[in-house]
Design a protein around this motif. Structure first.
Motif, PDB file in Angstrom:
ATOM      1  N   ASP A 133       0.957  -1.137  -0.096  1.00  0.00           N
ATOM      2  CA  ASP A 133      -0.113  -0.087   0.171  1.00  0.00           C
ATOM      3  C   ASP A 133       0.908   1.260  -0.010  1.00  0.00           C
ATOM      4  O   ASP A 133       1.535   1.929   1.261  1.00  0.00           O
ATOM      5  CB  ASP A 133      -1.110  -0.204   1.278  1.00  0.00           C
ATOM      6  N   GLY A 134       1.054   1.710  -1.205  1.00  0.00           N
ATOM      7  CA  GLY A 134       2.003   3.118  -1.372  1.00  0.00           C
ATOM      8  C   GLY A 134       1.913   3.969  -0.139  1.00  0.00           C
ATOM      9  O   GLY A 134       2.843   4.166   0.405  1.00  0.00           O
ATOM     10  N   GLY A 140       4.866   5.170   6.946  1.00  0.00           N
ATOM     11  CA  GLY A 140       5.484   4.538   7.993  1.00  0.00           C
ATOM     12  C   GLY A 140       4.466   3.493   8.501  1.00  0.00           C
ATOM     13  O   GLY A 140       4.551   2.864   9.626  1.00  0.00           O
ATOM     14  N   ARG A 141       3.200   3.122   7.851  1.00  0.00           N
ATOM     15  CA  ARG A 141       2.160   2.575   8.744  1.00  0.00           C
ATOM     16  C   ARG A 141       2.188   1.101   8.235  1.00  0.00           C
ATOM     17  O   ARG A 141       1.702   0.092   8.693  1.00  0.00           O
ATOM     18  CB  ARG A 141       0.840   3.145   8.482  1.00  0.00           C
ATOM     19  N   PHE A 142       2.684   0.700   7.083  1.00  0.00           N
ATOM     20  CA  PHE A 142       2.673  -0.618   6.516  1.00  0.00           C
ATOM     21  C   PHE A 142       1.484  -1.102   6.136  1.00  0.00           C
ATOM     22  O   PHE A 142       1.403  -1.889   5.184  1.00  0.00           O
ATOM     23  CB  PHE A 142       3.423  -1.599   7.417  1.00  0.00           C
ATOM     24  N   GLU A 167       9.167  -6.134  10.652  1.00  0.00           N
ATOM     25  CA  GLU A 167       9.577  -7.487  10.440  1.00  0.00           C
ATOM     26  C   GLU A 167       8.682  -8.181   9.557  1.00  0.00           C
ATOM     27  O   GLU A 167       9.255  -9.074   8.617  1.00  0.00           O
ATOM     28  CB  GLU A 167      10.089  -8.103  11.861  1.00  0.00           C
ATOM     29  N   LEU A 168       7.485  -8.386   9.579  1.00  0.00           N
ATOM     30  CA  LEU A 168       6.778  -8.924   8.715  1.00  0.00           C
ATOM     31  C   LEU A 168       6.797  -8.461   7.449  1.00  0.00           C
ATOM     32  O   LEU A 168       6.993  -9.239   6.381  1.00  0.00           O
ATOM     33  CB  LEU A 168       5.472  -8.965   9.143  1.00  0.00           C
ATOM     34  N   PHE A 169       6.951  -7.263   7.250  1.00  0.00           N
ATOM     35  CA  PHE A 169       6.867  -6.384   5.829  1.00  0.00           C
ATOM     36  C   PHE A 169       8.344  -6.523   5.561  1.00  0.00           C
ATOM     37  O   PHE A 169       8.353  -6.816   4.140  1.00  0.00           O
ATOM     38  CB  PHE A 169       6.828  -4.819   6.279  1.00  0.00           C
ATOM     39  N   LEU A 195       9.705   6.416  -2.680  1.00  0.00           N
ATOM     40  CA  LEU A 195       9.473   4.982  -2.197  1.00  0.00           C
ATOM     41  C   LEU A 195       9.895   3.972  -2.955  1.00  0.00           C
ATOM     42  O   LEU A 195      10.601   2.856  -2.479  1.00  0.00           O
ATOM     43  CB  LEU A 195       7.857   5.074  -1.812  1.00  0.00           C
ATOM     44  N   ALA A 196       9.714   4.347  -4.293  1.00  0.00           N
ATOM     45  CA  ALA A 196      10.065   3.226  -5.046  1.00  0.00           C
ATOM     46  C   ALA A 196      11.770   2.957  -5.128  1.00  0.00           C
ATOM     47  O   ALA A 196      12.166   2.069  -4.689  1.00  0.00           O
ATOM     48  CB  ALA A 196      10.142   3.461  -6.784  1.00  0.00           C
TER      49      ALA A 196
END
Length: 358
Positions: A133-134, A140-142, A167-169, A195-196
């Protein structure tokens, strides 16, 4: 031995848009027979229900198979392998298998499952696609709703509830062969580009990062990576080894035909080449320099009666002679170049021209 059937693993957090991406892929499958395995946690298979009722031509209900109430890595022998065997045993097997993991699932154990004796000679992991989710990741929320992700995680006693989402991310990024930054229509250009660049720096060398809106990616970009991910698990390091689950996905599944405006392709037609190895090496450099996603086509090699097939995914270029040139068929090199909008066509054509005469 028959060629292995390719399977693409699509992973990503709750709400990133995995199901939307898959629906778009099915709508634009261009005749490919694609079977889906949907892995959800919970008694109600939301994503599977959405895709089974999609009404897309060529997408029959029995092409969508659900693994509910448990993660794939926990049920390999009892659930996942038999499901794959059922697909592989069809009179007309699928051309491609797509596996959508649950939103908190780790992709590494799933890729590892493709080494099981019952399936390892019959199917291969074409690539792992991680959808993010860009706007959420940029902030910073993932995930769009961290609270919703944590609520589902707290509801499963099998999970380590103290594991940070970061960590999951990190595991999903570490295993990816392609990272799709979704919902970029909700970001400004500078933020999306930054972000890319950040995700590419965090990923393994050679991982492609592409941007999308509503999961609108050309099928030729998404499928056909040919990575055989099960053979290089050691490079896909896991931050941890927990078993993770969720039960839902992006709820906005309305179909929007955005087309493929974010991507472009063109054909380069040139004379025959002299040295296939040197040509492939130069093509790899051109691909890296101009950020080309895919390059495929055919070439005529001086003094050779056979046509050379050329396939490139990122900087990895493969080639082989497939058949003799037919009578009257032009001896030429013809390549399709695919990339995100803004490709420098003139420079790419000039660089390929230089490779031909090198």
């Amino acid at each position: 031995m028959a060629a292995k059937i390719p399977a693409t693993v699509i992973t990503g957090f709750l709400g990133a848009g995995k199901t939307t991406l898959i629906r778009h892929m099915l709508t634009h499958a261009n005749g490919r027979r694609i079977a889906l395995i949907i892995n959800e946690f919970g008694d109600l298979g939301v994503d599977g229900g959405i895709l089974k009722g999609c009404g897309i031509e060529g997408c029959a209900d029995d092409d969508v198979m659900e693994l509910s109430n448990g993660c794939i890595c926990c049920t390999v022998a009892d659930d996942f392998v038999p499901t794959l065997e059922k697909l592989l045993g069809r009179d007309v097997p699928p051309d491609h298998i797509v596996i959508e993991t649950s939103g908190l699932a780790l992709p590494q154990p799933l890729v590892r499952a493709f080494g099981w004796p019952e399936i390892r000679t019959r199917v291969t992991v074409d690539g792992v696609v991680t959808v993010v989710d860009g706007p959420a990741v940029d902030a910073g929320r993932f995930a769009h709703s961290v609270a919703a992700v944590d609520a589902q995680r707290q509801g499963d006693d099998n999970l380590d509830h103290d594991t940070p989402l970061s960590e999951l991310f990190g595991d999903q990024i570490a295993c990816a062969d392609m990272i799709v930054i979704n919902k970029t229509d909700l970001m400004d250009e500078d933020a999306a580009a930054a972000l890319a660049d950040r995700l590419k720096a965090d990923a393994r060398t050679g991982v492609q990062v592409v941007r999308a809106t509503m999961g609108a990616l050309p099928v030729d970009v998404l499928l056909g990576q040919g990575v055989a991910a099960e053979d290089d698990l050691e490079t896909r390091g896991e931050v941890h080894h927990h078993h993770d689950h969720d039960d839902d996905e992006d709820h906005d599944h309305h179909h929007h035909d955005h087309g493929h405006d974010a991507f472009e392709s063109f054909v380069v037609t040139r004379p025959e080449i002299a040295d296939p190895a040197a040509f492939a090496a130069t093509l790899s450099q051109v691909i890296s320099r101009y950020d080309i996603l895919r390059l495929k086509g055919f070439a005529a090699v001086a003094g050779k009666p056979m046509r050379l097939t050329v396939q490139a995914v990122g900087p990895r270029v493969e080639s082989y002679f497939d058949r003799p040139f037919a009578g009257g068929e032009p001896r030429e090199t013809r390549l399709v170049v695919i990339g995100q909008s803004g490709l420098d066509r003139a420079a790419i054509e000039a660089a390929i021209e230089a490779a031909l005469i090198a």
